[in-house]
Structures are given as C-alpha cells and as structure tokens.
Design an enzyme around this catalytic site. Structure first.
Site, short mmCIF file in Angstrom:
data_model
loop_
_atom_site.label_atom_id
_atom_site.label_comp_id
_atom_site.label_asym_id
_atom_site.label_seq_id
_atom_site.Cartn_x
_atom_site.Cartn_y
_atom_site.Cartn_z
N HIS A 45 0.82 -1.21 0.00
CA HIS A 45 0.00 0.00 0.00
C HIS A 45 0.86 1.27 0.00
O HIS A 45 0.85 2.04 -0.96
CB HIS A 45 -0.95 -0.04 1.19
CG HIS A 45 -1.91 1.11 1.23
ND1 HIS A 45 -2.62 1.46 2.35
CD2 HIS A 45 -2.28 2.01 0.29
CE1 HIS A 45 -3.39 2.49 2.09
NE2 HIS A 45 -3.19 2.86 0.84
N HIS A 76 1.67 4.87 -2.90
CA HIS A 76 1.87 6.25 -2.44
C HIS A 76 3.29 6.75 -2.71
O HIS A 76 3.48 7.80 -3.35
CB HIS A 76 1.58 6.35 -0.94
CG HIS A 76 0.14 6.30 -0.59
ND1 HIS A 76 -0.60 7.41 -0.28
CD2 HIS A 76 -0.72 5.24 -0.47
CE1 HIS A 76 -1.84 7.07 0.01
NE2 HIS A 76 -1.94 5.75 -0.10
N HIS A 86 -4.15 0.87 -6.34
CA HIS A 86 -4.39 1.48 -5.04
C HIS A 86 -5.79 1.18 -4.53
O HIS A 86 -5.98 0.88 -3.36
CB HIS A 86 -4.17 3.00 -5.11
CG HIS A 86 -4.43 3.68 -3.81
ND1 HIS A 86 -5.63 4.34 -3.55
CD2 HIS A 86 -3.69 3.79 -2.69
CE1 HIS A 86 -5.60 4.82 -2.32
NE2 HIS A 86 -4.44 4.51 -1.76
N ASN A 143 -6.77 -0.46 -0.88
CA ASN A 143 -7.18 0.52 0.13
C ASN A 143 -8.63 0.38 0.58
O ASN A 143 -8.91 0.38 1.77
CB ASN A 143 -6.95 1.94 -0.38
CG ASN A 143 -7.23 2.98 0.68
OD1 ASN A 143 -6.51 3.08 1.68
ND2 ASN A 143 -8.28 3.76 0.49
N ILE A 190 -6.44 9.26 -0.91
CA ILE A 190 -6.62 9.11 0.54
C ILE A 190 -5.58 8.12 1.04
O ILE A 190 -5.12 7.27 0.28
CB ILE A 190 -8.04 8.61 0.91
CG1 ILE A 190 -8.26 8.61 2.42
CG2 ILE A 190 -8.26 7.22 0.36
CD1 ILE A 190 -8.27 9.94 3.07
#
Length: 862
Positions: A514, A519, A708, A712, A862
């Site tokens: 993740h 990110h 993602h 997530n 997010i």
C-alpha cells in the site's frame, strides 16, 4: 519550429472536417474595431461570501497572435470579477460563478491563456471558460488555490485545455510555456510557503523527531545504499535543533505541511478528512480516563467486547481531552459545525463485512485462503515450482513434504507442483533480519511461510504454517510447523499460528504493497511531471487526473502516520523499524514489474501466452482469482486508452517521441532525481518508442488508480475486525510443558485475545482503516471526466468515451462473475462480494459499505 494550431488524426481528414477545423481557428472579424471575450470562472468558497468588486482581475493572452514588443501572445487589458450567482452543494462549499467581459481588437486571435491577479483572500478556482465572439468556448481546468498577490508577488497563469507537443507550440505561447516551467522548478533553496508552487525533491529526512529525544531518531531514507527510497516533495523547513541532518517537524495536530498550492486539497476535502477522523476517534477510541483505568486490563475480555466497538451506543459527545485536542487541529467554526452535525445525525459505522453475516467466519480456513485472492491484500500469494522452499540466505524450509502429500486430493507432490497447485504466502526473508531487535520491545513476531493447495473447486486450502525465529548464529533458524486441525489443542494452536501469519500480512500490506508500492513510488512521477511537462503537454494532460491530492495525502502521512511515534509505529508490530523494512524492500522494487501482467508472471500465477488474440500476453493458472481476473480487464482497458491517446499525439511515430525534449527530460529526471537510488538499474524502459511510452504510462495509471483501490478501499471490511487481520501479536505460541502452555490449555480463546493488540492499539487501527476506506466528496473515478471540456480535442474525447463504455461493460461482467456459483472465491464463506475493482460508472447511491467497497478513484487521493 512553430506549427499552426490544428487537429491531428490517425489518418488523413476529410475535406469537410478540414474546413470545420480551419473555421474554428479564426475568430469572426467584425466590422468594428473591438470584440468581446466573455469569461466565466467557477470558485469554491467555504466562507460563503462573494469576492468584492475589483479585487480579482483577469487578463487574456492570445495563443495565435504575437505582440512584437514582448515576443509573447497579445495580452488584453484587465477585466474584473463580477459576481454572477452561487449555489451550495451537498459538501458545504459555496460554488460561485464570476464573469468578466474583456474587450480586444478584432485581430486578437484565439485566447489560449489567462492571467489572474488576486487582491482578496485565497480562494479555490475550479474551472474557467472564455467565449469568443463567434461562440467558440475555450475551456480551462484549474483546480487550484489562488493566493493573494501580496503573498505570491506574481499573477497566476493558466493555459487552456488544448494540448501541444513542444515542437508544435504556437509562437505566441512558446515563451509563456518556458517561463511557467522555470517558475515551477524554483531554485532548490529556501523554505517553502503555503502559497508557493514550487516542485523539488528531498529525502525522507523528516520522519525523526530528535527534539523529543533519542527514542525518536529514525534513519534518513533515500540518498544512500543502506537506506534507498523514492524521493518526496521538498518543503525546505529548517533543521531540527537536536539533529541538524533532520528536518524540523510542524505541529501534527494542525495538519499543516507544505505541498505546492496546486496539490493542496480543495476547500471541502481537508475539512471532510478532519471530520472523518474526529468521528472515528470519538466512536472507536476509548476516552483517556477509561484507558488509564485499564492499565492492568489491556486486553479485551471476550470477542463480544470487540463486537461492541461497532455498537451505536458508543457514540459520545465531543468533550474533555478530545475536545481540547481538536481545538488545536481544526478551526473553531468547523468544530462547532461538526459537533452540531453529530448531535443531529450521529455517524453510523457499519459492521465490517467479514462478521456481518457470521461473527466466526474469520476463523474458517477456506476464508483464510480466499482472502489471499480476493481480500484487501491479494498481491502477495505466489505459486511454487520447487519444494521445500528456500530463503535467499540458503535456509531451507522445515515443512516436511510427508505432512502435505496426503492432503493433495490424490496428486503426488511433484505432480501438484508441476500442475501449479502448490502456493505460498511468504513472509520470511524480509522479516528475519529484524526479528531480534523488534522482539525486544514487547512484540512477539515470527517470520512465516504458509503453504496452500489449490483444490479442484478453485479454492485454496491451507496445509501448513512455518513460524521461524533467528537462531544463535547467522543462517541458523528455530522453526515451528503447524498443520490444520478440526478440534482440540491442535486446532487452537493452528488458530494462533494463523494470527501470526495475518499480522505479517497486515504489515506487508500497509508498509509495502500500500504505502511504498503506490503512495511513495508515485510521488516522484508527480514532481517530475509538474517540473518537466508543461500543462499543455498531452502526457501531462493524460496523467494529471491520476495525481490528484496524492502529494497532500503523502505529506499528511509523513506528519501523522509513518513518522516516529506515528499511528503505524503504534499499531504495526515492526514499530520503530517499520520504515526501515520499507526501505529494505525498496531495494527489490522495479518499475517494469509493477504492471499487473508482469507482476503475475513474477509470482508464477501466470505464464506467457503468444496468442495474438490475448491482449494481456499472459495466461492465468488460477482460474478463480478475482483480483487478477478483474484487474486484467481493467489493465487492458487502460492500455488501449493510453495507446490510442499516445498514437494520436505522436502520430505512431517513434522519432517524435525521441525528439520530444520535454518528454525526454521528464523520463530522465524520474530516474536521476525522483528514483535516483535506482538510476543505475538497467531495467528502466528506454523512452524511445511508442511501445515503451504506452507501457510506462499504463503502469503508472494502473498503480495510481486500480492497484491502489484494490489495496485501500476494502480495509474496513476486512481489517476493521482486528481478529481477522491483527496488526501485531503480544505473545509467542507457547511451548508444551511451560506455564504459558498451561494458561493456553485452560482457555485458548482468552489466550488468543491476550495475544492480539490491546484495546487502544486495536481501536486506533480500526479508526484508521475506517477513515482510509472512505471515498471523498470530490472523488473522480476512472473513466469519468473531471469537467466537460477537460481536453480540447473532439477525437480524443470520443476515444475516452469508448474507454468509459468499456469500463461499463467490465462492471457488468464483474457482477455476472460475482453471481456465478462456480466461482467460489468471488464471495467465499464470508459472503463478501468482490467489488474492489468495480469501476463505478454510475453515481447511484447505496449503503455506506457500497461507498467504501465500490469504485476506482483516478488517483491515490486518501
């Protein structure tokens, strides 16, 4: 070389289309000396007050006519904002429309840029449009904060949504294009202010907080062979007083950290995020006084007590220590509004899906295996070709083949291996070097290997778990092997072993799959795009929707999640070593392996397929793998869209790609600056062909959107019930004959509860995944346009519409697969429908769970 503004095409345009294009490029010349350009500007306000007259001005640049005195496009006189109406949307922001009327001479040409000067307070400019005298509308996607001139000392420039390769840039815009890119790069010095729009790189030197003491020292990540890492956006804050090599930290409670003003959340987003955090804190976290009373009773006493976390009776007033701290992190007026809303409509938190139908399904072995294919972390399972597996240190697994072979539905072990029926969830090599240090801090962690068998019904059956600790010498390990059992002591020990495996998997999921693989690795691409590709560049245009809000989210993560003492250190068992492990695994990261087909090949889940009718180029050996089946359809749709887009602008010409100075500078900077610790690797694509460009862009868009989303938005459904995916274990599995083994025999469930995270850790983890799993108010989903005129090209808009229709078809096929009783992994014992790669092409309302579990946002928002 300047080229006239024109529509390109895959093939020669018809004369009728040519005529239409030419006519559109030349404004109608009226008999008078003046034409009027009508501007419309959409602004989002939170304060609800319109901008007073003559405090915001606009000047328009011609994109076709050059001012001989400046060498730039002709520039109009100033015109001022005039309030033209407002409406309040469902997310509290007041969207106001402002108009301008700009008078220009009849030879002004086509408006392709405008300057805006703000002498008021900051506001968020959503979009703009300029209508010419022949009713042609020029669109501008803005989505940026406009700060006061007294702060920025310069006007803000926006270009229209028309794309040009550098060599095709009209002469009127050449200098403006260059100046804007120079401005965005800055000079690499100084502390950045909130209103700056400067993109630069830095190492992760802001995770430590040495001013708090030596316990808060962390390695600098990036810039060394020992701790390589992707780069993050530079803030230029002053060094810490106690550690000159470490950047000082802002106040976490203020949520205030620099990102370029174009990357900052819109006016509702940060308010919404804070509101969600407050709701989750109040609902899930025990009050301070209560937690102090529980010093001697840190664990939950029963599974029923854990279920009580989701009771509506837990809603509490905003008071005491919570209120005092909230005042520091959110404006008083927002806090009052949130408090009023909570009193009127208390937030309701759904029961996580893993326990919504049966509170004990999480104990099921088949569900344990199914989640490796269709849960919140379906990207780690691999197919074995040799047994027993070996570590990279040469240590062979201690799992005896004799305990496996009798469970293979009549296959021999060599046959099962050859047929691709033996799988492993491997959490061994990367954890072993850290275990001795981690286990000194009250943590009880193992390295693990889990062996599974692919049954004839397509589901994975766990067969053995190996838990290992480092031995007394290098290369020596102390393993324990556990096998499934139906009842009794062996069954209870097996449950403890699964808990340790799940803690390993939860850590890898959060820190690597993740955080690191989406990110962190995407941020350097964002910085390079803003520094090297003009907003007019077509590659900037196709990528920009997939970068929305990511830098701001990452900055907040450095502030409160991945920093020393942050939430991940408090909830994950590696604790202070969390980001070190992330750095260690970045050593293995390769950009060319991040695309879905390449990843499946690497994990042995697929084999290469030369069938020209197979656009994926691979063939799955697992026919009921929801993540891979749905993901490959999304991958193919993205790649087709990207290929059509790039083929159009580069006219299927590799030479045009090589000659694109901005593109070449972009790709070079990604390697030499953004991922500079990897710059010497030979696996980077050579940016010399259309094929390589398409593969790179597809990989990047896939990572930021579908990958993602799959990692997530299912977190609350699965991780929201901590026994299903604990984040740490506080006890080792006891050895027979010890006092602890006696305690275990006396009450196995109580021992498991005492092994799981304590009340505060568990509550904090649930509060976190509740916030992370929610789609935000201004989300734009894959295949959806951010605005009607997002690109000034009709053919590209038609190709994008085809992409959207393909995603709609994929939605239909996903729902059909979910209804197919033969595909047992689509729901499993927990009856959780797999929708994490469901594109969400409609805005139909649904339950809060549907909001969480469906939809692929364009970006890591997010």
């Amino acid at each position: 070389m300047e080229q006239p503004e024109r529509q390109s095409s895959f093939r020669k345009c018809s004369s009728a289309i040519k005529t239409k294009v030419v006519n559109n490029l030349n404004p109608v010349c009226h008999s008078g000396l003046e034409l009027t350009l009508k501007g419309k500007f959409l602004v989002a306000h939170n304060h609800g007050k319109s901008i007073p007259g003559k405090l915001v001005s606009v000047q328009i640049y011609s994109g076709t006519e050059v001012d001989p005195n400046t060498g730039k496009g002709k520039l109009s006189e100033k015109a001022y904002f005039k309030h033209g109406g407002s409406n309040k949307n469902q997310h509290d922001a007041q969207t106001m429309t402002y108009t301008t009327r700009v008078h220009v001479d009849s030879h002004f040409g086509i408006p392709r840029a405008f300057l805006i000067q703000n002498n008021y307070q900051k506001f968020f400019l959503l979009s703009a449009s300029i209508e010419t005298s022949n009713n042609q509308i020029i669109y501008y996607d803005c989505n940026s904060w406009i700060y006061p001139f007294k702060k920025t000392k310069s006007d803000r420039l926006f270009f229209s949504n028309r794309c040009y390769l550098p060599i095709q840039t009209p002469r009127a815009l050449v200098e403006l294009r260059k100046e804007e890119l120079d401005r965005l790069r800055g000079n690499g010095t100084g502390e950045r202010n909130e209103w700056d729009r400067i993109y630069d790189y830095d190492c992760y030197n802001d995770l430590s907080d040495p001013d708090k003491g030596p316990d808060h020292l962390r390695p600098i990540l990036g810039g060394s062979k020992l701790y390589p890492y992707p780069r993050r956006g530079r803030t230029g804050r002053k060094p810490s007083l106690a550690g000159p090599s470490t950047e000082s930290r802002p106040q976490a409670l203020n949520f205030d950290i620099y990102v370029p003003s174009d990357e900052r959340f819109g006016p509702n987003k940060l308010k919404e995020l804070k509101s969600n955090c407050i709701h989750a804190m109040i609902h899930f976290l025990p009050p301070k006084a209560e937690s102090l009373l529980q010093k001697n009773s840190r664990s939950f006493d029963s599974f029923e007590e854990i279920l009580d976390m989701f009771s509506s009776n837990r809603n509490r007033k905003v008071e005491g220590w919570i209120r005092d701290n909230l005042k520091k992190m959110i404006p008083v007026e927002h806090l009052k509004e949130i408090t009023r809303t909570m009193k009127k409509n208390p937030p309701k938190f759904p029961i996580p899906q893993i326990i919504s139908e049966n509170e004990w399904t999480w104990k099921d072995d088949i569900e344990f295996g199914r989640q490796m294919l269709a849960g919140t972390h379906p990207v780690k399972i691999q197919c074995l070709k040799n047994f027993p597996p070996k570590s990279k240190f040469g240590v062979e697994s201690s799992i005896n083949p004799l305990i496996i072979e009798p469970k293979l539905e009549g296959w021999t072990l060599p046959q099962a291996l050859e047929q691709g029926r033996i799988f492993m969830l491997d959490h061994h090599d990367y954890i072993i070097p850290f275990l001795n240090r981690m286990n000194k801090n009250g943590i009880c962690a193992y390295a693990s290997r889990t062996i599974l068998f692919l049954r004839s019904d397509g589901m994975l059956k766990p067969m053995a778990i190996e838990l290992s600790l480092p031995g007394s010498s290098l290369g020596y390990e102390v393993p324990k092997v556990f096998v499934p059992a139906k009842q009794g002591t062996e069954a209870a020990l097996w449950q403890l072993a699964k808990a340790h495996v799940l803690a390993n998997d939860a850590v890898y999921h959060q820190l690597m799959s993740h955080w690191l693989h989406t990110h962190a690795v995407v941020e350097p691409f964002i910085i390079a795009t803003k520094r090297r590709l003009s907003v007019m560049h077509p590659i900037h245009r196709i990528l920009n929707p997939h970068f929305k809000d990511t830098m701001h989210v990452n900055a907040l993560a450095r502030l409160i999640l991945i920093n020393s003492g942050g939430i991940l250190e408090r909830t994950l068992f590696p604790g202070e070593f969390s980001m070190q492990i992330s750095s260690e695994l970045y050593k293995e990261w390769r950009f060319d392996e991040q695309g879905l087909p390449a990843d499946l090949l690497k994990r042995g889940i697929a084999i290469e397929d030369s069938d020209v009718n197979n656009p994926t180029g691979i063939k799955l050996i697992l026919q009921d793998y929801p993540y891979a089946i749905d993901g490959l359809e999304i991958w193919v749709a993205i790649k087709k869209w990207v290929n059509s887009f790039c083929s159009f602008f580069y006219n299927n010409n590799d030479a045009a790609i090589k000659a694109d100075v901005e593109l070449q500078g972009w790709w070079s900077e990604i390697r030499t600056h953004g991922h500079s610790d990897k710059q010497s690797e030979t696996w980077w694509y050579e940016m010399t062909t259309l094929t390589n460009l398409v593969e790179a862009l597809t990989t990047l868009i896939w990572t930021a959107s579908a990958q993602h989303a799959s990692l997530n938005y299912g977190q609350y459904d699965y991780n929201g019930y901590p026994p299903n995916r604990p984040t740490l274990c506080r006890k080792f599995i006891p050895n027979e004959g010890t006092t602890e083994f006696g305690e275990f025999l006396k009450d196995p469930d109580k021992f498991l509860l005492n092994m799981l995270p304590d009340r505060f850790e568990m509550s904090l983890a649930v509060a976190l995944v509740n916030v992370l799993s929610q789609h935000t108010c201004d989300e734009v989903y894959l295949g959806c346009k951010s605005s009607p005129g997002w690109i000034d090209n009709e053919l590209i808009q038609n190709i994008f519409a085809e992409f959207r229709e393909e995603l709609k078809d994929i939605q239909t096929r996903i729902l059909e697969r979910n209804r197919d009783p033969k595909l047992k992994n689509r729901r499993g014992p927990a009856n959780i429908e797999y929708t994490l790669l469901y594109p969400k092409m409609s805005s139909s309302s649904g339950s809060k769970h549907e909001t969480m579990a469906r939809g692929i946002p364009n970006s890591i928002s997010i």
